[in-house]
Design a protein around this motif. Structure first.
Motif, mmCIF file in Angstrom:
data_model
loop_
_atom_site.group_PDB
_atom_site.id
_atom_site.type_symbol
_atom_site.label_atom_id
_atom_site.label_comp_id
_atom_site.label_asym_id
_atom_site.label_seq_id
_atom_site.Cartn_x
_atom_site.Cartn_y
_atom_site.Cartn_z
ATOM 1 N N UNK A 191 18.998 19.531 37.973
ATOM 2 C CA UNK A 191 17.663 19.705 37.404
ATOM 3 C C UNK A 191 17.093 18.344 37.064
ATOM 4 N N UNK A 192 15.775 18.207 37.163
ATOM 5 C CA UNK A 192 15.118 16.977 36.729
ATOM 6 C C UNK A 192 13.622 17.174 36.618
ATOM 7 N N UNK A 193 12.953 16.167 36.086
ATOM 8 C CA UNK A 193 11.492 16.213 35.940
ATOM 9 C C UNK A 193 10.956 14.791 35.957
ATOM 10 N N UNK A 194 9.720 14.655 36.464
ATOM 11 C CA UNK A 194 9.090 13.326 36.541
ATOM 12 C C UNK A 194 7.583 13.494 36.677
ATOM 13 N N UNK A 195 6.845 12.658 35.991
ATOM 14 C CA UNK A 195 5.395 12.617 36.182
ATOM 15 C C UNK A 195 5.076 11.960 37.519
ATOM 16 N N UNK A 250 16.201 29.769 33.492
ATOM 17 C CA UNK A 250 17.099 29.073 32.569
ATOM 18 C C UNK A 250 16.315 28.475 31.410
ATOM 19 N N UNK A 251 17.031 27.996 30.395
ATOM 20 C CA UNK A 251 16.390 27.310 29.280
ATOM 21 C C UNK A 251 16.437 25.799 29.509
ATOM 22 N N UNK A 252 15.739 25.076 28.634
ATOM 23 C CA UNK A 252 15.636 23.627 28.835
ATOM 24 C C UNK A 252 16.952 22.900 28.562
ATOM 25 N N UNK A 253 17.660 23.296 27.522
ATOM 26 C CA UNK A 253 18.859 22.529 27.165
ATOM 27 C C UNK A 253 19.949 22.652 28.224
ATOM 28 N N UNK A 254 20.137 23.850 28.783
ATOM 29 C CA UNK A 254 21.128 23.980 29.857
ATOM 30 C C UNK A 254 20.666 23.203 31.089
ATOM 31 N N UNK A 255 19.366 23.075 31.249
ATOM 32 C CA UNK A 255 18.831 22.320 32.379
ATOM 33 C C UNK A 255 19.073 20.827 32.199
ATOM 34 N N UNK A 266 22.024 13.733 31.866
ATOM 35 C CA UNK A 266 21.330 12.777 31.007
ATOM 36 C C UNK A 266 22.243 12.327 29.878
ATOM 37 N N UNK A 267 22.268 11.022 29.661
ATOM 38 C CA UNK A 267 23.116 10.460 28.609
ATOM 39 C C UNK A 267 22.459 9.201 28.051
ATOM 40 N N UNK A 268 22.374 9.143 26.731
ATOM 41 C CA UNK A 268 21.948 7.930 26.040
ATOM 42 C C UNK A 268 22.954 7.630 24.931
ATOM 43 N N UNK A 269 23.144 6.372 24.657
ATOM 44 C CA UNK A 269 23.873 5.984 23.453
ATOM 45 C C UNK A 269 23.056 6.484 22.260
ATOM 46 N N UNK A 270 23.627 7.403 21.477
ATOM 47 C CA UNK A 270 22.854 8.034 20.403
ATOM 48 C C UNK A 270 22.513 7.060 19.284
ATOM 49 N N UNK A 271 23.418 6.143 18.968
ATOM 50 C CA UNK A 271 23.164 5.195 17.881
ATOM 51 C C UNK A 271 22.463 3.964 18.430
ATOM 52 N N UNK A 272 21.198 4.160 18.803
ATOM 53 C CA UNK A 272 20.348 3.071 19.259
ATOM 54 C C UNK A 272 18.932 3.365 18.783
ATOM 55 N N UNK A 273 18.049 2.379 18.756
ATOM 56 C CA UNK A 273 16.677 2.654 18.327
ATOM 57 C C UNK A 273 16.033 3.726 19.207
ATOM 58 N N UNK A 274 15.266 4.616 18.592
ATOM 59 C CA UNK A 274 14.577 5.663 19.333
ATOM 60 C C UNK A 274 13.549 5.008 20.258
ATOM 61 N N UNK A 275 13.636 5.317 21.558
ATOM 62 C CA UNK A 275 12.750 4.656 22.514
ATOM 63 C C UNK A 275 11.415 5.371 22.664
ATOM 64 N N UNK A 276 11.232 6.484 21.984
ATOM 65 C CA UNK A 276 9.964 7.214 21.960
ATOM 66 C C UNK A 276 9.336 6.945 20.603
ATOM 67 N N UNK A 327 14.395 14.316 19.638
ATOM 68 C CA UNK A 327 15.764 14.305 20.183
ATOM 69 C C UNK A 327 15.789 13.368 21.390
ATOM 70 N N UNK A 328 15.750 12.071 21.118
ATOM 71 C CA UNK A 328 15.566 11.084 22.184
ATOM 72 C C UNK A 328 16.697 11.108 23.201
ATOM 73 N N UNK A 329 17.888 11.576 22.788
ATOM 74 C CA UNK A 329 19.020 11.581 23.718
ATOM 75 C C UNK A 329 18.804 12.563 24.861
ATOM 76 N N UNK A 330 17.861 13.516 24.724
ATOM 77 C CA UNK A 330 17.579 14.492 25.787
ATOM 78 C C UNK A 330 16.620 13.953 26.852
#
Length: 550
Positions: free
Chosen positions: A299-303, A449-454, A460-470, A515-518
């Motif tokens: 699954x993915x999404x892009x503008x 399906x729902x978004x979280x399972x997608x 998708x993976x981000x280091x959670x303990x980092x500044x929020x990029x949004x 929830x920037x990690x998503x």
């Protein structure tokens, strides 16, 4: 600790089709002329192709020019288009529109169904074989300027900052990549490109850019439902006449198929939920049987850019150029932008090589790139298609499609006027109280399906303990303004569940949670937020989705 620096003749931001085509062409020209042109390509994804998401049916025109022997080199173009259909959907039925009645621009004979991510991985191999340096996992976070205000290169973001911006034991400063010319090929709604457009007035006198959100799944189909080389597009349901949207279904090799939906981000109803509209589309009687017995893999999404010819900004500025979807070269009726991205990367490379050969050490602008674009088939293609998208925005989908079809089919896009985009996408929402709510069915876990399972299967993976990029310019706006007026549409337009409004058990005390990690790096929030309060910036390099075969 001071940042280390490296110097190159050319730094390219983004290892997509445009950036890699530019790198290949620069190194080809260096070999042909005997110049020593050093080229560096930066890619924010963990590997080349990790963040690439497109339909994709590839028109090989630019690839034929760049690497005529691509078949012998093993390019992953394995599935030629053999059959194509266009369906007009009502809620319960469908009508097959013969492809022969559609404009020639929309035909796919001679094209290939591909994973654009895999194509970019292969292009990176070709670039490296020619001597370009390609660095995945390095996110360009800052533009560097010299004392005259000219672009001097970029800097990657610091690694090892915690959520509050403090240095962790693993902290490492970013690196400066300095260049005579810096080429920005970040893709649609690039975070650095936004700043360049503002600083140099690149959008002055141009129409606003308009966008769509594309949501895509990769399926393994029941072999009885799979026909390799089949291309299907649909229009109509579940969109109403005022909301731009349509689907794509592409059958590639190995019993796999891409299925996706694109919705114009100029939609008016804040209750509209693009992800759920895509899920609902899959339940249509003409679509569901194809998916039954299959399984969803990714699954993915892009503008994507939809403004076309009249929305292309000025392309050259002191020290650099805009390439590909960073500038908005997608052809809307074709639903294709990879071939135009590659061609503009090649044109940019030729302009840079000419400037360097002439002794220009990068202190001027490359106006020859603008001239090359205006003389190219990219310009001709976009000019002929220029009225297709604004016609639908002006008159609705039915009349807009009719006008666009007549314009392209009968007049070849040569009618002597240009329709213009009147609004930016964030300006089009109407108050929630004035618009109908939409009842979306619950997912069945089989077809829908729902978004979280997608997000989970987007890797998708981000280091959670980092500044929020949004980043919010004003943290009060989501609850104080967007919630009462628009029912905070970020809850719905984000295809990854990044934004939530949470309340206490009694429904009081609403709070805006990010929830920037998503985040799958689609950029929809940066485009559609009605207050333009959300600024998408790059997270640590390597963070984000890791798309396989997408």
């Amino acid at each position: 600790m001071e940042r280390e620096s490296m110097e190159f003749d050319v730094v390219i931001v983004g290892a997509g089709p445009a950036g890699l085509a530019a790198a290949i062409r620069l190194r080809q020209l260096a070999e042909e002329s005997g110049q020593d042109i050093s080229v560096c390509v930066l890619e924010k994804g963990s590997e080349v192709g990790a963040h690439i998401l497109s339909g994709a049916v590839l028109e090989p025109r630019a690839l034929n020019e760049l690497l005529p022997d691509w078949k012998e080199r093993g390019a992953p173009l394995n599935t030629p288009v053999e059959d194509e259909r266009f369906l007009l959907l009502s809620e319960k039925g469908s009508r097959n529109i013969p492809v022969s009645l559609l404009p020639k621009q929309t035909h796919n004979h001679g094209n290939y169904i591909v994973s654009l991510g895999n194509v970019c991985r292969w292009l990176a191999e070709q670039a490296e074989a020619l001597g370009a340096e390609v660095y995945p996992g390095f996110a360009a976070a800052e533009i560097l300027y010299d004392e005259s205000g000219r672009v001097r290169g970029v800097a990657t973001g610091d690694m090892g900052l915690d959520r509050s911006g403090e240095k962790k034991p693993s902290w490492e400063p970013g690196m400066e990549l300095l260049a005579k010319y810096t080429l920005f090929a970040e893709g649609c709604r690039g975070s650095l490109t936004k700043g360049l457009e503002q600083r140099f007035g690149l959008r002055d006198g141009r129409d606003p850019q308009t966008y769509g959100i594309g949501i895509k799944e990769l399926w393994e189909l029941d072999p009885a439902q799979h026909k390799q080389g089949t291309v299907i597009h649909t229009a109509g349901w579940p969109m109403d006449d005022k909301t731009w949207g349509g689907s794509f279904i592409y059958h590639l090799e190995g019993n796999q198929a891409y299925i996706g939906y694109v919705i114009g981000l100029d939609y008016q109803n804040p209750h509209l939920f693009p992800f759920e509209e895509f899920q609902r589309f899959k339940t249509h009687p003409a679509i569901r049987p194809m998916l039954e017995g299959g399984r969803r893999i990714s699954y993915g999404a892009r503008a994507l850019n939809e403004g076309g010819w009249q929305s292309v900004p000025k392309l050259a500025f002191p020290g650099g150029l805009l390439l590909g979807c960073a500038a908005g070269f997608l052809n809307v009726p074709k639903i294709k932008g990879s071939h135009t991205a590659m061609k503009t990367g090649m044109l940019a490379a030729e302009s840079v090589a000419e400037a360097l050969a002439g002794g220009d050490e990068g202190y001027g602008t490359l106006e020859s790139y603008e001239e090359k674009y205006r003389g190219s088939w990219v310009h001709e293609e976009l000019y002929h298609a220029r009225n297709f998208r604004p016609a639908a925005a002006r008159w609705g989908n039915r009349l807009g499609f009719l006008y666009g079809g007549i314009d392209l089919k009968l007049f070849g896009g040569k009618l002597p006027w240009t329709l213009h985009h009147k609004h930016q996408d964030h300006e089009t929402l109407k108050p929630a109280a004035e618009m109908p709510k939409i009842d979306y069915p619950k997912p069945d876990g089989v077809i829908t399906f729902d978004r979280l399972s997608s997000v989970y299967i987007s890797n998708t993976n981000h280091e959670e303990d980092q500044p929020v990029h949004l980043r919010l310019a004003d943290p009060s706006i989501p609850i104080d303004k967007n919630l009462p007026l628009y029912d905070e549409p970020a809850q719905r337009y984000c295809p990854a569940g990044v934004y939530e409004v949470v309340r206490d058990d009694d429904g009081s005390n609403p709070r805006f949670v990010i929830n920037a990690q998503n985040c799958v790096h689609c950029k929809t929030c940066d485009i559609k937020d009605p207050a333009q309060n959300i600024n998408w910036t790059v997270p640590e390099g390597g963070g984000g989705p890791n798309y396989p075969n997408m």
